[in-house]
Scaffold this active site. Structure first.
Site, PDB file in Angstrom:
ATOM      1  N   ASP A   9       0.875  -1.174   0.000  1.00  0.00           N
ATOM      2  CA  ASP A   9       0.000   0.000   0.000  1.00  0.00           C
ATOM      3  C   ASP A   9       0.910   1.220   0.000  1.00  0.00           C
ATOM      4  OD1 ASP A   9      -1.798   2.056   0.402  1.00  0.00           O
ATOM      5  OD2 ASP A   9      -2.220   1.558   2.500  1.00  0.00           O
ATOM      6  N   LYS A  70       2.511  11.491  -3.130  1.00  0.00           N
ATOM      7  CA  LYS A  70       1.536  10.758  -3.945  1.00  0.00           C
ATOM      8  C   LYS A  70       0.570  11.700  -4.660  1.00  0.00           C
ATOM      9  CE  LYS A  70      -1.939   7.085  -3.278  1.00  0.00           C
ATOM     10  NZ  LYS A  70      -2.418   6.097  -2.293  1.00  0.00           N
ATOM     11  N   GLU A 163      -7.437   0.809  -4.486  1.00  0.00           N
ATOM     12  CA  GLU A 163      -7.444   0.717  -3.032  1.00  0.00           C
ATOM     13  C   GLU A 163      -8.777   0.204  -2.450  1.00  0.00           C
ATOM     14  OE1 GLU A 163      -6.113   4.581  -1.918  1.00  0.00           O
ATOM     15  OE2 GLU A 163      -4.082   4.224  -2.645  1.00  0.00           O
ATOM     16  N   ASP A 186     -13.204   5.030   1.471  1.00  0.00           N
ATOM     17  CA  ASP A 186     -11.776   5.085   1.785  1.00  0.00           C
ATOM     18  C   ASP A 186     -11.300   6.539   1.778  1.00  0.00           C
ATOM     19  OD1 ASP A 186      -9.048   4.857   1.985  1.00  0.00           O
ATOM     20  OD2 ASP A 186      -8.782   3.562   0.242  1.00  0.00           O
TER      21      ASP A 186
END
Length: 599
Positions: A9, A70, A163, A186
């Site tokens: 992850d 990210k 994800e 999420d």
């Protein structure tokens, strides 16, 4: 012995790595004995690189520490040039982003190298293959950038997994024999995803997905820090170092308020003669960040609509929460309101995605029983066709991997090439969508409609697009690869496009109908004129008058710009000329017969 494939992850705030050992998916601890490693990278003047908690400790020591990289994966500097970031941002030679002189791919590769090292230390053997997760709403450029980062870290990226899908795998591992339809909400440090998935006998299918890759806990921290500074009453601008200290303190307050009704934000010696000491209640905090958290609601409602769910309380078996920001009580309250169901918090918010990546890695390596993972593409893909229309080849929320193709002909006589513009978006007209790339297909000169070009879109299991074009006469193929700099759009624009596709659906469809009718009219009018010159004299006056009246109606409708009026007028002209077409066919057959008799 089975080959190791690790699951990773790669998170905005934190990252994790794991592997399937003895049939069990486990996350591996770093040197500090923790399964979670901060996604932080520091570069010292001597060139040394430190990753994780050790990098965070270097803040304020004259060392540049990069976090939340990210958010800049696969993005353009033109999109982010005004951002306030933890280190200076600049533009690269290719138009991409540089953070302290490093590309997001290079920084992410350092995090992945650290995770690879953690795995090799714990397993006491080399690993070279990995499954890496990305937000479901990552576009093609962002997915490619993630894959490149893995390769730069010395890993073969065997699969990119969304994800929410990974979180659903973690949630459903002990429910493989059951049927369940779940939503995964999420909300992480820098990204937000919402997906609806169906699980049936080991098959995990994504029904719909939505989200924002520029929305997460970082925005909550920023909003709280801004509010705190406003309470101080200082008019001066914060330095980069002061801003970062304030955001770090705001993050601590946010985390504490998930478990207590009130806490204090304290930063002694923040400035000369200025110590920060402000009491913050949960009620104040929720009011400050309500607008940030509230942005997720429209995505949730859209994904329910896309999945065809009208009553979530009855049609969904669970709403699973993952991501550290879902610990916030007001986030859970919003989810319960939208989904009409108490959210499922059985998954570890920081570890569920990583665990899902490990499970998928175990399936691919053969260490776990076979499960089928069916993801979807988040936006429609197509090409521009004559008249400036968007011709969709792969609709939004199509299960991937997938292929789709279509045959196209030349719209103009004697043209020798066709420009294929690859588009992504939800609007009817090509100009309102985004261009991913383009390629010119060459072919031999031919009459209108005679040249034939095949176009095939192929999306692999990682969600990466390839476009193949083929001249069917010569069988010459051209492969268009969508590179990491192809998509020059930010995530607010993605959300805007999806909502505008609904807001302007009537106007867009009206324009499409008018454009299609206009092309039909422009093709029909010259044909009618030519036909009348050939057989008009032998036709009944009433038929001629009917055709002339319908022809005038079409020309008049072209001037009005009204789609339905033009479409109806074209249909009347088409019907009015049916007898003329029959007379033309008879005349052609007579001519052919006479020619044959003359021979």
């Amino acid at each position: 012995m089975l080959e190791d494939i690790i699951g990773i992850d790669l998170g905005t705030t934190n990252s994790a790595v794991g592997v399937v050992e003895s049939g069990f998916p486990i996350l591996l601890a770093n040197a500090d004995g923790e399964r979670i490693t901060p996604s932080a990278v520091s570069y010292a003047a001597d060139g040394s690189v430190v990753v994780g908690k050790s990098a965070l400790r270097r803040r304020g020591a004259g060392v540049q520490v990069i976090t939340s990289i990210k958010r800049y994966m696969g993005r353009r500097y033109a999109e982010v040039s005004e951002d306030k970031y933890c280190v200076p941002l600049s533009g690269g030679a290719d138009g991409g982003v540089l953070a302290a002189g490093k590309t997001p791919i290079e920084v992410s590769a350092e995090i992945l190298k650290e995770l690879k090292s953690i795995a090799e230390t714990q397993l006491e053997r080399n690993v070279c293959k990995a499954v890496i997760t990305v937000p479901a709403y990552f576009n093609d450029a962002q997915r490619n950038a993630t894959k490149q980062a893995g390769e730069l870290a010395g890993l073969e990226v065997v699969r990119i997994v969304s994800e929410p899908t990974a979180a659903a795998l973690a949630y459903g591992l002990d429910k493989l024999e059951e049927y369940a339809k779940v939503a995964v909400y999420d909300l992480g440090g820098g990204t937000f995803d919402i997906s609806v998935l169906e699980m049936r006998e080991g098959v995990f299918q994504v029904l719909a997905t939505d989200g924002d890759t520029q929305l997460g806990g970082d925005d909550i921290d920023e909003a709280l820090a801004h509010w705190v500074w406003a309470q101080i009453g200082e008019q001066s601008t914060l330095s980069d170092g002061e801003r970062q200290r304030l955001i770090d303190a705001a993050r601590d307050v946010k985390e504490q308020l998930s478990n207590t009704e009130s806490t204090a934000l304290r930063i002694p010696f923040f400035r000369e003669n200025l110590n920060l000491d402000i009491e913050v209640s949960r009620q104040q905090f929720e009011k400050v960040v309500a607008s940030v958290i509230g942005k997720t609601e429209s995505h949730c409602r859209r994904v329910l609509n896309d999945a065809g769910i009208k009553s979530p309380s009855e049609e969904l078996d669970a709403v699973v929460l993952v991501g550290g920001s879902t610990r916030i009580p007001s986030v859970r309250a919003l989810v319960e309101k939208v989904f009409e169901k108490v959210p499922d918090v059985s998954q570890h918010p920081d570890e569920a995605v990583a665990l899902g990546a490990v499970i998928q890695a175990g399936v691919l390596s053969g260490a776990l029983r076979e499960m089928v993972l069916l993801d979807v593409t988040p936006l429609s893909l197509g090409i521009e066709t004559f008249g400036g229309l968007m011709n969709v080849l792969i609709p939004r929320n199509t299960t991937i991997p997938c292929k789709a193709g279509e045959m196209f002909t030349n719209a103009v006589a004697n043209q020798q090439s066709m420009r294929v513009r690859v588009l992504q978006g939800e609007r009817e007209m090509a100009r309102d969508n985004w261009e991913l790339g383009k390629v010119d297909v060459l072919f031999e000169s031919a009459p209108k409609g005679q040249a034939r070009v095949g176009i095939q879109f192929s999306i692999d299991e990682n969600g990466i697009l390839e476009v193949l074009t083929r001249d069917t006469v010569t069988n010459t193929d051209t492969l268009l690869e969508i590179d990491s700099a192809a998509v020059d759009v930010d995530d607010e624009a993605v959300e805007k496009m999806v909502s505008e596709s609904v807001d302007y659906a009537f106007d867009d469809m009206s324009e499409r109908i008018f454009t299609e009718a206009k092309m039909k009219a422009e093709e029909l009018l010259p044909a009618v004129q030519a036909g009348m010159e050939q057989v008009g004299e032998v036709m009944e006056p009433t038929d001629v008058e009917l055709i002339r009246t319908a022809e005038l109606d079409v020309r008049s409708a072209l001037e009005t710009g009204e789609a339905n009026i033009l479409k109806a007028a074209v249909q009347r002209l088409d019907k009015a000329t049916e007898h003329m077409a029959a007379v033309l066919v008879e005349k052609a057959m007579e001519a052919a017969l006479m020619k044959k008799l003359g021979e």
